[in-house]
Design a protein around this motif. Structure first.
Motif, PDB file in Angstrom:
ATOM      1  N   LYS A   7       0.833  -1.202   0.000  1.00 29.84           N
ATOM      2  CA  LYS A   7       0.000   0.000   0.000  1.00 29.84           C
ATOM      3  C   LYS A   7       0.870   1.256   0.000  1.00 29.84           C
ATOM      4  O   LYS A   7       0.545   2.234  -0.630  1.00 29.84           O
ATOM      5  CB  LYS A   7      -0.883   0.015   1.253  1.00 29.84           C
ATOM      6  CG  LYS A   7      -2.049  -0.938   1.198  1.00 29.84           C
ATOM      7  CD  LYS A   7      -2.768  -0.973   2.530  1.00 29.84           C
ATOM      8  CE  LYS A   7      -1.931  -1.642   3.592  1.00 29.84           C
ATOM      9  NZ  LYS A   7      -2.559  -1.772   4.887  1.00 29.84           N
ATOM     10  N   ARG A   8       1.957   1.144   0.752  1.00 23.96           N
ATOM     11  CA  ARG A   8       2.795   2.334   0.901  1.00 23.96           C
ATOM     12  C   ARG A   8       3.486   2.665  -0.413  1.00 23.96           C
ATOM     13  O   ARG A   8       3.999   1.790  -1.086  1.00 23.96           O
ATOM     14  CB  ARG A   8       3.819   2.099   2.010  1.00 23.96           C
ATOM     15  CG  ARG A   8       3.188   2.239   3.368  1.00 23.96           C
ATOM     16  CD  ARG A   8       4.216   2.042   4.451  1.00 23.96           C
ATOM     17  NE  ARG A   8       4.619   0.654   4.562  1.00 23.96           N
ATOM     18  CZ  ARG A   8       3.898  -0.267   5.198  1.00 23.96           C
ATOM     19  NH1 ARG A   8       2.766   0.057   5.749  1.00 23.96           N
ATOM     20  NH2 ARG A   8       4.316  -1.498   5.269  1.00 23.96           N
ATOM     21  N   PRO A   9       3.493   3.926  -0.737  1.00 21.55           N
ATOM     22  CA  PRO A   9       4.010   4.303  -2.050  1.00 21.55           C
ATOM     23  C   PRO A   9       5.531   4.275  -2.143  1.00 21.55           C
ATOM     24  O   PRO A   9       6.078   3.917  -3.167  1.00 21.55           O
ATOM     25  CB  PRO A   9       3.489   5.727  -2.236  1.00 21.55           C
ATOM     26  CG  PRO A   9       3.294   6.245  -0.840  1.00 21.55           C
ATOM     27  CD  PRO A   9       3.025   5.066   0.028  1.00 21.55           C
ATOM     28  N   ILE A  10       6.206   4.671  -1.083  1.00 16.32           N
ATOM     29  CA  ILE A  10       7.643   4.854  -1.214  1.00 16.32           C
ATOM     30  C   ILE A  10       8.373   3.687  -0.572  1.00 16.32           C
ATOM     31  O   ILE A  10       8.171   3.383   0.598  1.00 16.32           O
ATOM     32  CB  ILE A  10       8.094   6.167  -0.539  1.00 16.32           C
ATOM     33  CG1 ILE A  10       7.112   7.273  -0.869  1.00 16.32           C
ATOM     34  CG2 ILE A  10       9.495   6.533  -0.974  1.00 16.32           C
ATOM     35  CD1 ILE A  10       7.030   8.344   0.170  1.00 16.32           C
ATOM     36  N   ARG A  11       9.223   3.029  -1.322  1.00 17.19           N
ATOM     37  CA  ARG A  11      10.054   1.989  -0.750  1.00 17.19           C
ATOM     38  C   ARG A  11      11.464   2.200  -1.276  1.00 17.19           C
ATOM     39  O   ARG A  11      11.686   2.215  -2.482  1.00 17.19           O
ATOM     40  CB  ARG A  11       9.536   0.613  -1.163  1.00 17.19           C
ATOM     41  CG  ARG A  11      10.412  -0.503  -0.671  1.00 17.19           C
ATOM     42  CD  ARG A  11       9.889  -1.841  -1.118  1.00 17.19           C
ATOM     43  NE  ARG A  11      10.900  -2.839  -0.880  1.00 17.19           N
ATOM     44  CZ  ARG A  11      11.881  -3.100  -1.727  1.00 17.19           C
ATOM     45  NH1 ARG A  11      11.959  -2.465  -2.861  1.00 17.19           N
ATOM     46  NH2 ARG A  11      12.794  -4.012  -1.430  1.00 17.19           N
ATOM     47  N   VAL A  12      12.359   2.430  -0.364  1.00 16.34           N
ATOM     48  CA  VAL A  12      13.730   2.723  -0.772  1.00 16.34           C
ATOM     49  C   VAL A  12      14.670   1.757  -0.068  1.00 16.34           C
ATOM     50  O   VAL A  12      14.457   1.419   1.100  1.00 16.34           O
ATOM     51  CB  VAL A  12      14.139   4.162  -0.380  1.00 16.34           C
ATOM     52  CG1 VAL A  12      15.371   4.588  -1.140  1.00 16.34           C
ATOM     53  CG2 VAL A  12      13.007   5.126  -0.616  1.00 16.34           C
ATOM     54  N   VAL A  13      15.692   1.304  -0.785  1.00 14.82           N
ATOM     55  CA  VAL A  13      16.727   0.485  -0.163  1.00 14.82           C
ATOM     56  C   VAL A  13      18.062   1.196  -0.354  1.00 14.82           C
ATOM     57  O   VAL A  13      18.405   1.575  -1.471  1.00 14.82           O
ATOM     58  CB  VAL A  13      16.778  -0.921  -0.785  1.00 14.82           C
ATOM     59  CG1 VAL A  13      17.837  -1.760  -0.101  1.00 14.82           C
ATOM     60  CG2 VAL A  13      15.424  -1.591  -0.682  1.00 14.82           C
ATOM     61  N   HIS A  14      18.744   1.434   0.745  1.00 17.81           N
ATOM     62  CA  HIS A  14      20.071   2.044   0.646  1.00 17.81           C
ATOM     63  C   HIS A  14      21.118   0.948   0.712  1.00 17.81           C
ATOM     64  O   HIS A  14      21.231   0.264   1.715  1.00 17.81           O
ATOM     65  CB  HIS A  14      20.305   3.029   1.794  1.00 17.81           C
ATOM     66  CG  HIS A  14      19.209   4.050   1.916  1.00 17.81           C
ATOM     67  ND1 HIS A  14      18.896   4.895   0.893  1.00 17.81           N
ATOM     68  CD2 HIS A  14      18.358   4.329   2.921  1.00 17.81           C
ATOM     69  CE1 HIS A  14      17.902   5.666   1.278  1.00 17.81           C
ATOM     70  NE2 HIS A  14      17.544   5.344   2.499  1.00 17.81           N
ATOM     71  N   ARG A  15      21.847   0.764  -0.381  1.00 16.84           N
ATOM     72  CA  ARG A  15      22.862  -0.289  -0.449  1.00 16.84           C
ATOM     73  C   ARG A  15      24.233   0.326  -0.625  1.00 16.84           C
ATOM     74  O   ARG A  15      24.358   1.436  -1.147  1.00 16.84           O
ATOM     75  CB  ARG A  15      22.590  -1.182  -1.665  1.00 16.84           C
ATOM     76  CG  ARG A  15      21.410  -2.096  -1.505  1.00 16.84           C
ATOM     77  CD  ARG A  15      21.480  -3.206  -2.539  1.00 16.84           C
ATOM     78  NE  ARG A  15      20.230  -3.953  -2.533  1.00 16.84           N
ATOM     79  CZ  ARG A  15      19.171  -3.565  -3.217  1.00 16.84           C
ATOM     80  NH1 ARG A  15      19.212  -2.476  -3.946  1.00 16.84           N
ATOM     81  NH2 ARG A  15      18.063  -4.271  -3.167  1.00 16.84           N
ATOM     82  N   PRO A  16      25.267  -0.403  -0.242  1.00 17.77           N
ATOM     83  CA  PRO A  16      26.611   0.157  -0.393  1.00 17.77           C
ATOM     84  C   PRO A  16      27.126   0.151  -1.821  1.00 17.77           C
ATOM     85  O   PRO A  16      27.957   0.965  -2.183  1.00 17.77           O
ATOM     86  CB  PRO A  16      27.471  -0.745   0.492  1.00 17.77           C
ATOM     87  CG  PRO A  16      26.711  -1.994   0.656  1.00 17.77           C
ATOM     88  CD  PRO A  16      25.263  -1.655   0.506  1.00 17.77           C
ATOM     89  N   GLU A  17      26.633  -0.757  -2.645  1.00 17.58           N
ATOM     90  CA  GLU A  17      27.274  -0.909  -3.966  1.00 17.58           C
ATOM     91  C   GLU A  17      26.987   0.287  -4.871  1.00 17.58           C
ATOM     92  O   GLU A  17      26.018   1.014  -4.671  1.00 17.58           O
ATOM     93  CB  GLU A  17      26.804  -2.198  -4.635  1.00 17.58           C
ATOM     94  CG  GLU A  17      25.324  -2.187  -4.901  1.00 17.58           C
ATOM     95  CD  GLU A  17      24.790  -3.564  -5.222  1.00 17.58           C
ATOM     96  OE1 GLU A  17      25.503  -4.342  -5.837  1.00 17.58           O
ATOM     97  OE2 GLU A  17      23.646  -3.836  -4.845  1.00 17.58           O
ATOM     98  N   SER A  18      27.820   0.435  -5.872  1.00 21.95           N
ATOM     99  CA  SER A  18      27.706   1.568  -6.797  1.00 21.95           C
ATOM    100  C   SER A  18      26.413   1.507  -7.582  1.00 21.95           C
ATOM    101  O   SER A  18      25.997   0.454  -8.060  1.00 21.95           O
ATOM    102  CB  SER A  18      28.884   1.536  -7.765  1.00 21.95           C
ATOM    103  OG  SER A  18      28.630   2.370  -8.857  1.00 21.95           O
ATOM    104  N   SER A  19      25.752   2.665  -7.740  1.00 24.60           N
ATOM    105  CA  SER A  19      24.510   2.716  -8.506  1.00 24.60           C
ATOM    106  C   SER A  19      24.766   2.472  -9.982  1.00 24.60           C
ATOM    107  O   SER A  19      23.851   2.142 -10.726  1.00 24.60           O
ATOM    108  CB  SER A  19      23.847   4.078  -8.348  1.00 24.60           C
ATOM    109  OG  SER A  19      23.829   4.449  -7.006  1.00 24.60           O
TER     110      SER A  19
END
Lengths: 304, 429
Positions: free
Chosen positions: A23-35
């Motif tokens: 339901k929630r609109p925003i889901r973010v994952v912060h990872r160490p690897e390069s984007s």
């Protein structure tokens, strides 16, 4: 100590868990690897942030412009004063025979003022991202918002300032009775290319100058030197070593084309114009990626 | 209140997994205190990020240390988590990683929902602009659209208690007003997760109470938050679970009470190891290393003048400062500042020779300044004392963190301090 192999497996599990509660609109994952390892995702995020930063950029621009003119007596005049002063100085020097400058298509004072206005716009677009990051350091270090907004707000400011300068230019054209052609309509396109080139250089340098002060010092020096490698106070030189250096300067074709479209309507170097434009546009994309990727590291180093 | 929270928790487990709004998984972050190196590493990191080489950084480079070391925990919807730890234990770094401001070096953070970082009170305020303009700017930085700000505007102004000053430049505001405005605009962004970093230290007691009421209300509306505070009492009353960080490592993640107990135990433990120091003898210094006088020893004597190694409340003691003078000085006086360790009171005693108009003259040679205390009034506990040897504004030497502990018998159990007293009866017959 750090469980490398486990990481991916737990990651998948958690992702599934959260998909259940989508339901929630925003889901973010912060990872160490390069984007850069997920370029598609990166470009998607870039586009998303660009859209998301419109309103914020507008707010920031309104904030900066109103603050800028509120604490000033001469206010909007500051947008045109440098061009007028430079034109006056060089006209004086030329008439007095101190400097030897060839003839220009349009009356010399108008030539200098108009070219200087374009040059100033270029420099403003170059310094924009650098100044924006420097001024927003505290904000950038504490709030995560689309970093693009800073640059866009500055771009807005550049256009706003150019709008003010436009009044001077229109006045000039009327005063000196400079003839214009229908090609004038195309002049803004060339101007935008000039601003793109400036912004790409600024965006490219912004992360570095946030880390090292050497850059902001060097840039001030470089731009004042650069001014004399650009046909602003003199017409485009045709020969000699100096002439070829001026030709290699990517600002030259963009600035000259803008000026030509606005006045004579004859483009002297269309090929150079397109090459410089291409450099600007490609440069902007690359600089944007670098700017975006380096921001978390800048925050890491400048704040504590 | 505690019992209600526990009920809530015990009811949750069935749909626990879907309720996770924030999960921190094995997150580590390395930091460097050497500025030149730090900047260089920054450039290095940017280069490897842009070139796509960076996967994770699980090795320390020279002069680096782990600011966060393999930290994992989860935050569920509507849950309040306290974050405790001494200064420099990595609390702020953790909040930064969660807010997505900096990238973790290993592990990952998964966030579901909008985060409002209250680490950023009033960030983006421009002092020249009016409160109204700043609310619009600040709230759009926090991610709201103009329409959303319009809807909330009156509420923000009312909450911040700004009133008519809303159309004056922020630079004319008092620091309290600016802080209130910052808090009000941050808290009215209706985030799913709030990160509150010691910001409640600003403002007066009334406003603080108001903030806590607002936080409570947000929690009832299923907002989750992480509260960082040095005051364990605040965490105890506002959070149901807590995380204790020490030197970047997660020591314990449990119910608040258990975590706070462990935290206070550690605070106390570190002072117990130093407890045996009831006297201190400093190494000899060369004359050139001193400013004319230096302190050579710190200790206590009892009524009979013998050195003692334990202090008991209510007894007569002398605090002695041994010093060595290299020249003749006049108007020497001593300042003592005593703080209770692990307590909330802060400074419990400040004694100053200047305030008491007691000045000494010193000839070259060794001296012992005695502060006679007919009754030691400190209750049992561990204290830290700062000793300053001064002449007017000039300080010869400062000794910080001289730790001593005081014992007392059961007659002191309900007392904050020792009251010397005599009991008697006067009867008229």
């Amino acid at each position: 100590m750090r469980q490398k192999s486990q990481r991916n497996s737990t990651q998948d599990k958690v992702s599934k868990q959260t998909q259940g509660a989508a339901k929630r609109p925003i889901r973010v994952v912060h990872r160490p690897e390069s984007s850069m390892r997920h370029p598609l995702q990166l470009f998607k995020n870039m586009g998303r942030d660009l859209l998301a930063s419109r309103e914020l950029a507008w707010r920031l621009m309104v904030r900066d412009i109103s603050a800028q003119y509120r604490q000033s007596f001469l206010g909007f005049l500051w947008a045109v004063i440098p061009a007028v002063v430079l034109a006056a100085t060089f006209t004086f020097a030329k008439n007095g025979g101190v400097v030897n400058i060839g003839n220009t298509d349009i009356p010399y004072p108008a030539y200098v003022m108009f070219s200087m206005t374009l040059w100033q716009t270029f420099v403003e677009s170059l310094l924009g991202p650098i100044q924006a990051v420097a001024a927003a350091k505290a904000m950038v270090a504490k709030i995560s918002f689309p970093r693009e907004a800073l640059v866009i707000a500055k771009l807005g400011e550049v256009f706003f300032n150019f709008g003010v300068k436009l009044i001077l230019i229109i006045g000039l054209f009327i005063w000196f009775q400079i003839p214009v052609t229908w090609n004038l309509i195309l002049a803004p396109v060339a101007l935008i290319h000039l601003i793109i080139l400036g912004t790409s250089i600024g965006m490219f340098l912004a992360p570095a100058s946030a880390l090292y002060q050497d850059f902001s010092k060097g840039i001030t020096l470089a731009t004042s030197f650069w001014l004399f490698l650009t046909p602003v106070v003199y017409p485009v030189p045709t020969d000699g070593v100096f002439g070829s250096i001026v030709k290699l300067n990517p600002v030259t074709p963009l600035l000259v084309t803008t000026r030509e479209l606005a006045t004579t309507g004859v483009i002297s170097n269309p090929q150079g114009f397109w090459i410089a434009s291409l450099i600007g546009i490609l440069g902007l994309l690359i600089a944007w990626v670098i700017y975006r990727l380096s921001m978390p590291y800048i925050v890491e180093r400048i704040s504590s | 209140m505690m019992s209600i929270n526990e009920q809530e928790i015990s009811e949750k487990p069935q749909n626990n997994d879907s309720e996770v709004v924030l999960s921190v998984n094995g997150v580590s972050k390395r930091f460097c205190r050497d500025l030149k190196k730090s900047l260089f590493y920054g450039v290095q990191d940017i280069a490897s990020e842009v070139l796509g080489l960076r996967e994770k950084g699980d090795k320390l480079r020279p002069k680096e240390f782990w600011a966060l070391d393999n930290v994992s925990f989860q935050l569920r919807r509507g849950e309040a988590l306290g974050l405790v730890g001494k200064n420099g234990s990595g609390k702020s770094t953790l909040l930064r990683v969660i807010a997505g401001l900096i990238k973790p070096d290993t592990g990952f953070v998964e966030v579901n929902g909008r985060i409002a970082p209250l680490i950023a009170l009033g960030a983006g305020f421009n002092p020249i602009l009016t409160g109204r303009e700043n609310i619009y700017a600040n709230m759009s930085i926090l991610g709201l659209s103009k329409k959303e700000i319009d809807e909330r505007f009156d509420e923000v102004v009312e909450f911040a208690e700004i009133g008519d000053a809303i159309d004056s430049p922020v630079q004319t505001y008092s620091s309290g007003m600016a802080a209130r405005l910052g808090f009000a605009s941050a808290i009215h962004t209706d985030p799913e997760i709030l990160l509150v970093d010691e910001v409640l230290a600003v403002g007066d007691a009334n406003f603080k109470a108001k903030c806590f009421r607002k936080l409570q209300k947000l929690r009832e509306n299923k907002t989750s938050f992480i509260l960082v505070n040095h005051n364990p009492q605040a965490i105890l009353s506002a959070c149901d679970s807590a995380v204790y960080l020490s030197k970047g490592k997660l020591i314990i993640n449990d119910k608040t009470l258990a975590v706070i107990q462990k935290y206070e135990e550690d605070l106390f433990q570190s002072s117990i190891t130093q407890k045996s120091i009831v006297s201190m003898f400093l190494p000899q210094k060369l004359e050139s290393e001193t400013f004319g006088i230096n302190i050579t020893s710190l200790f206590f004597r009892n009524k009979e003048g013998n050195m003692i190694d334990s202090l008991v409340t209510g007894e007569c003691i002398n605090f002695c400062v041994g010093c060595k003078a290299y020249k003749r000085f006049e108007k020497i006086n001593l300042h003592l500042t005593i703080t209770e360790l692990g307590g909330e009171a802060g400074i419990v005693l400040f004694l100053s020779g200047a305030n008491d108009q007691h000045f000494f003259e010193m000839l070259p040679g060794e001296h012992e300044i005695q502060v006679q205390m007919p009754y030691l009034s400190l209750k049992s506990g561990t204290y830290s004392m700062t000793i300053k040897l001064k002449r007017e504004l000039y300080t010869f030497e400062t000794i910080e963190n001289f730790i001593f502990s005081v014992k007392s018998d059961s007659t002191m159990s309900n007392c904050m301090f020792y009251q010397p007293r005599k009991w008697q009866i006067i009867s008229s017959t």
